[in-house]
Design a protein around this motif. Sequence first.
Motif, PDB file in Angstrom:
ATOM      1  N   LYS A   1     132.532  75.384 -25.254  1.00 62.29           N
ATOM      2  CA  LYS A   1     132.162  76.770 -25.562  1.00 62.29           C
ATOM      3  C   LYS A   1     132.667  77.184 -26.931  1.00 62.29           C
ATOM      4  CE  LYS A   1     132.010  78.367 -20.745  1.00 62.29           C
ATOM      5  NZ  LYS A   1     132.606  79.281 -19.743  1.00 62.29           N
ATOM      6  N   ARG A   2     133.873  76.764 -27.250  1.00 66.52           N
ATOM      7  CA  ARG A   2     134.439  77.139 -28.546  1.00 66.52           C
ATOM      8  C   ARG A   2     133.684  76.489 -29.698  1.00 66.52           C
ATOM      9  NH1 ARG A   2     140.899  77.242 -30.012  1.00 66.52           N
ATOM     10  NH2 ARG A   2     140.675  78.017 -32.144  1.00 66.52           N
ATOM     11  N   MET A   3     133.203  75.271 -29.505  1.00 69.14           N
ATOM     12  CA  MET A   3     132.446  74.585 -30.551  1.00 69.14           C
ATOM     13  C   MET A   3     130.982  75.001 -30.566  1.00 69.14           C
ATOM     14  SD  MET A   3     134.014  70.706 -30.323  1.00 69.14           S
ATOM     15  CE  MET A   3     133.053  70.174 -31.748  1.00 69.14           C
ATOM     16  N   GLY A   4     130.548  75.719 -29.530  1.00 73.64           N
ATOM     17  CA  GLY A   4     129.167  76.172 -29.482  1.00 73.64           C
ATOM     18  C   GLY A   4     128.160  75.075 -29.272  1.00 73.64           C
ATOM     19  N   LEU A   5     128.529  74.051 -28.538  1.00 68.47           N
ATOM     20  CA  LEU A   5     127.603  72.937 -28.312  1.00 68.47           C
ATOM     21  C   LEU A   5     127.068  72.960 -26.889  1.00 68.47           C
ATOM     22  CD1 LEU A   5     129.478  70.768 -26.549  1.00 68.47           C
ATOM     23  CD2 LEU A   5     130.397  70.268 -28.801  1.00 68.47           C
ATOM     24  N   GLY A   6     126.034  72.200 -26.642  1.00 73.23           N
ATOM     25  CA  GLY A   6     125.431  72.114 -25.319  1.00 73.23           C
ATOM     26  C   GLY A   6     126.003  70.959 -24.527  1.00 73.23           C
ATOM     27  N   ALA A   7     126.136  71.150 -23.240  1.00 69.17           N
ATOM     28  CA  ALA A   7     126.705  70.115 -22.374  1.00 69.17           C
ATOM     29  C   ALA A   7     125.805  69.882 -21.177  1.00 69.17           C
ATOM     30  CB  ALA A   7     128.108  70.509 -21.908  1.00 69.17           C
ATOM     31  N   VAL A   8     125.528  68.615 -20.902  1.00 70.91           N
ATOM     32  CA  VAL A   8     124.798  68.211 -19.707  1.00 70.91           C
ATOM     33  C   VAL A   8     125.801  67.503 -18.807  1.00 70.91           C
ATOM     34  CG1 VAL A   8     122.929  66.795 -18.787  1.00 70.91           C
ATOM     35  CG2 VAL A   8     122.625  67.995 -20.965  1.00 70.91           C
ATOM     36  N   TYR A   9     125.897  67.960 -17.558  1.00 72.81           N
ATOM     37  CA  TYR A   9     126.959  67.491 -16.669  1.00 72.81           C
ATOM     38  C   TYR A   9     126.427  66.537 -15.605  1.00 72.81           C
ATOM     39  CZ  TYR A   9     129.779  71.262 -18.656  1.00 72.81           C
ATOM     40  OH  TYR A   9     130.450  72.096 -19.513  1.00 72.81           O
ATOM     41  N   MET A  10     127.295  65.588 -15.247  1.00 76.82           N
ATOM     42  CA  MET A  10     127.060  64.712 -14.105  1.00 76.82           C
ATOM     43  C   MET A  10     128.345  64.620 -13.297  1.00 76.82           C
ATOM     44  SD  MET A  10     124.703  61.478 -15.232  1.00 76.82           S
ATOM     45  CE  MET A  10     124.681  60.944 -13.504  1.00 76.82           C
ATOM     46  N   SER A  11     128.183  64.405 -12.001  1.00 76.33           N
ATOM     47  CA  SER A  11     129.325  64.250 -11.113  1.00 76.33           C
ATOM     48  C   SER A  11     129.416  62.812 -10.625  1.00 76.33           C
ATOM     49  CB  SER A  11     129.199  65.201  -9.915  1.00 76.33           C
ATOM     50  OG  SER A  11     130.126  64.871  -8.900  1.00 76.33           O
ATOM     51  N   ALA A  12     130.619  62.415 -10.229  1.00 76.62           N
ATOM     52  CA  ALA A  12     130.791  61.068  -9.680  1.00 76.62           C
ATOM     53  C   ALA A  12     129.965  60.880  -8.414  1.00 76.62           C
ATOM     54  CB  ALA A  12     132.265  60.804  -9.386  1.00 76.62           C
ATOM     55  N   GLY A  13     129.684  61.977  -7.707  1.00 74.53           N
ATOM     56  CA  GLY A  13     128.867  61.883  -6.499  1.00 74.53           C
ATOM     57  C   GLY A  13     127.434  61.482  -6.768  1.00 74.53           C
ATOM     58  N   GLU A  14     126.983  61.602  -8.021  1.00 75.74           N
ATOM     59  CA  GLU A  14     125.615  61.213  -8.375  1.00 75.74           C
ATOM     60  C   GLU A  14     125.513  59.752  -8.790  1.00 75.74           C
ATOM     61  OE1 GLU A  14     123.382  64.842 -10.318  1.00 75.74           O
ATOM     62  OE2 GLU A  14     125.381  64.678 -11.223  1.00 75.74           O
ATOM     63  N   LEU A  15     126.635  59.037  -8.782  1.00 70.28           N
ATOM     64  CA  LEU A  15     126.636  57.644  -9.207  1.00 70.28           C
ATOM     65  C   LEU A  15     126.384  56.684  -8.055  1.00 70.28           C
ATOM     66  CD1 LEU A  15     129.620  57.723 -11.729  1.00 70.28           C
ATOM     67  CD2 LEU A  15     127.179  58.121 -12.132  1.00 70.28           C
ATOM     68  N   GLU A  16     126.003  57.195  -6.902  1.00 71.58           N
ATOM     69  CA  GLU A  16     125.638  56.366  -5.758  1.00 71.58           C
ATOM     70  C   GLU A  16     124.430  56.977  -5.090  1.00 71.58           C
ATOM     71  OE1 GLU A  16     125.047  53.491  -4.046  1.00 71.58           O
ATOM     72  OE2 GLU A  16     127.117  53.186  -4.728  1.00 71.58           O
ATOM     73  N   SER A  17     123.578  56.124  -4.522  1.00 69.63           N
ATOM     74  CA  SER A  17     122.338  56.588  -3.902  1.00 69.63           C
ATOM     75  C   SER A  17     121.864  55.543  -2.900  1.00 69.63           C
ATOM     76  CB  SER A  17     121.270  56.829  -4.974  1.00 69.63           C
ATOM     77  OG  SER A  17     120.002  57.055  -4.390  1.00 69.63           O
ATOM     78  N   PRO A  18     121.128  55.976  -1.867  1.00 72.00           N
ATOM     79  CA  PRO A  18     120.536  54.996  -0.940  1.00 72.00           C
ATOM     80  C   PRO A  18     119.512  54.098  -1.619  1.00 72.00           C
ATOM     81  CG  PRO A  18     120.530  57.204   0.023  1.00 72.00           C
ATOM     82  CD  PRO A  18     120.890  57.368  -1.414  1.00 72.00           C
ATOM     83  N   ASP A  19     118.947  54.563  -2.728  1.00 71.30           N
ATOM     84  CA  ASP A  19     117.931  53.793  -3.449  1.00 71.30           C
ATOM     85  C   ASP A  19     118.567  53.128  -4.658  1.00 71.30           C
ATOM     86  OD1 ASP A  19     115.905  54.699  -1.692  1.00 71.30           O
ATOM     87  OD2 ASP A  19     115.797  56.579  -2.820  1.00 71.30           O
ATOM     88  N   ALA A  20     118.483  51.826  -4.733  1.00 72.48           N
ATOM     89  CA  ALA A  20     119.071  51.080  -5.842  1.00 72.48           C
ATOM     90  C   ALA A  20     118.393  51.464  -7.148  1.00 72.48           C
ATOM     91  CB  ALA A  20     118.932  49.573  -5.594  1.00 72.48           C
ATOM     92  N   GLY A  21     119.204  51.731  -8.161  1.00 71.67           N
ATOM     93  CA  GLY A  21     118.678  52.034  -9.482  1.00 71.67           C
ATOM     94  C   GLY A  21     118.590  53.515  -9.802  1.00 71.67           C
ATOM     95  N   ASP A  22     118.645  54.384  -8.803  1.00 76.60           N
ATOM     96  CA  ASP A  22     118.523  55.822  -9.057  1.00 76.60           C
ATOM     97  C   ASP A  22     119.650  56.375  -9.937  1.00 76.60           C
ATOM     98  OD1 ASP A  22     116.136  56.133  -7.839  1.00 76.60           O
ATOM     99  OD2 ASP A  22     116.844  57.333  -6.145  1.00 76.60           O
ATOM    100  N   PRO A  23     120.929  56.067  -9.663  1.00 76.29           N
ATOM    101  CA  PRO A  23     121.991  56.603 -10.527  1.00 76.29           C
ATOM    102  C   PRO A  23     121.867  56.144 -11.975  1.00 76.29           C
ATOM    103  CG  PRO A  23     122.915  55.847  -8.444  1.00 76.29           C
ATOM    104  CD  PRO A  23     121.501  55.366  -8.489  1.00 76.29           C
ATOM    105  N   ALA A  24     121.525  54.879 -12.184  1.00 75.25           N
ATOM    106  CA  ALA A  24     121.376  54.381 -13.549  1.00 75.25           C
ATOM    107  C   ALA A  24     120.241  55.102 -14.267  1.00 75.25           C
ATOM    108  CB  ALA A  24     121.119  52.876 -13.534  1.00 75.25           C
ATOM    109  N   ARG A  25     119.138  55.324 -13.561  1.00 76.19           N
ATOM    110  CA  ARG A  25     118.019  56.048 -14.163  1.00 76.19           C
ATOM    111  C   ARG A  25     118.414  57.494 -14.459  1.00 76.19           C
ATOM    112  NH1 ARG A  25     113.825  59.377 -12.786  1.00 76.19           N
ATOM    113  NH2 ARG A  25     111.850  59.010 -13.861  1.00 76.19           N
ATOM    114  N   LEU A  26     119.210  58.095 -13.582  1.00 82.28           N
ATOM    115  CA  LEU A  26     119.627  59.472 -13.776  1.00 82.28           C
ATOM    116  C   LEU A  26     120.514  59.608 -15.019  1.00 82.28           C
ATOM    117  CD1 LEU A  26     119.613  62.358 -12.663  1.00 82.28           C
ATOM    118  CD2 LEU A  26     121.618  61.753 -11.280  1.00 82.28           C
ATOM    119  N   ILE A  27     121.366  58.620 -15.252  1.00 83.54           N
ATOM    120  CA  ILE A  27     122.214  58.656 -16.448  1.00 83.54           C
ATOM    121  C   ILE A  27     121.355  58.637 -17.703  1.00 83.54           C
ATOM    122  CG2 ILE A  27     123.898  57.338 -17.792  1.00 83.54           C
ATOM    123  CD1 ILE A  27     125.183  56.468 -15.184  1.00 83.54           C
TER     124      ILE A  27
END
Length: 434
Positions: free
Chosen positions: A52-78
């Motif tokens: 916020k102080r630098m005035g830049l944009g941030a896109v967030y991800m959580s560790a919970g999104e790094l696993e999925s029932p479908d193989a390859g989904d987390p990598a594609r999401l990154i």
Amino acid sequence: MVYYIPPKFLDRLAVHITKNFLALPNVKVPLILGIHGRKGEGKTFMCELVFKRMGLGAVYMSAGELESPDAGDPARLIRLRYREAGEWSRTHGRMAVLMINDVDAGIGRVDASTQYTVNTQLVNATLMNIADNPTNVQLPGSYDAEPTQRIPIIVTGNDFATLYAPLIRDGRMEKFFWDPTRDDRLGIVAGIFEADGVPRSDVEALVDHFAEQATDFFGALRSRLYDEQVRTLIHQVGIDKISQTVVHSDGKPMEFQKPNFSLQHLIEIGTEMVQEQERIRELRLVSEYHEVLKGDRPRSANRASHSVSKSDKYFMYYGDRPGAAEPTPSKSSNGNGGVLSQSVPTRTLHPIVAEVAEDIRSILAGGLRLGIEYVDERRYRMGSWQCFGTYDGSPEEAIAALETCLAEHPKDHIRLVTIDKHRNRMGDRLLQRP
């Protein structure tokens, strides 16, 4: 509440982000900045303040999104989130970052029982590929000839030793261990109590009194001060009407009086919170529930069923298990039923080993296993112990291993861990504290 950003944290983050947007001559800049340290020190929150102080944009991800029932989904999401941050930077004309919170909780391997999935492999490979080719990040099934905007990646976690080693190597990830100094803590805590008019001297005394606590402890402490007023409100309105009163109010915020922010009251509430922390460590309810499911009697019931005796040190550290009897010294016979003398060790043991040698023999004689673990001062704060070895059957082998561990790690914390036949940890005993 006034938010304070420690200068060291601000400098490290600002330099890394800015450096990734500059065309430095013949310089390979690591794309990823890994911020690690013990829990509750405000790593993620302070990153947001810096953004916020630098005035830049941030896109967030959580560790919970790094696993999925479908193989390859987390990598594609990154890859998708990375390109999203690049598009934001291009359209807004400002810097942007991709931030992944608690990365070690998603792809870290804590011990041998941690499952290593296909998605874990793909996430590691994707992050390494992006770090090596930050301007050529493609989505599966398509190819874009236009270069991708280089976007720095910020990851936070507690113990990066659990991550895939090639991912955190120099050149891909720049590491920043966040361990706030006393001055940093004073600045953060003073900001928390700034609007409450707590004197600087009281803030210093509070921080020094709870020196072992993380910074989020003081934010929780301030929140606890309002419990009394909330409790009074519930009693005044009625517990059966509080829901409707709070949700269907007239829109005016409820007014609360200023709590008691005296140093004595703050220490009193903080001490109650520390006692609750200690209760969690002492109860070990997970172990007791596991024993109940197996049909064993919980250790807490065992401890309550007998009076304290000199053999209670085994129950205190290792739990009440069959076979953990009081050790008896071995004796030699003269062949006529008489006892000549007690056996004497043939070599001089380390003082710590000599103190627990009989305990080790008694534990192993009861059919239990013994583990030896060590940890340095930095990882001790995070509870990230390393296994030196596990032993069963031969007490002399375990004693020799303990002597070796003490010799090789004279400046580390060392403890003994008792393990039952089902490989469940029953308890531990700290032997060396530097």
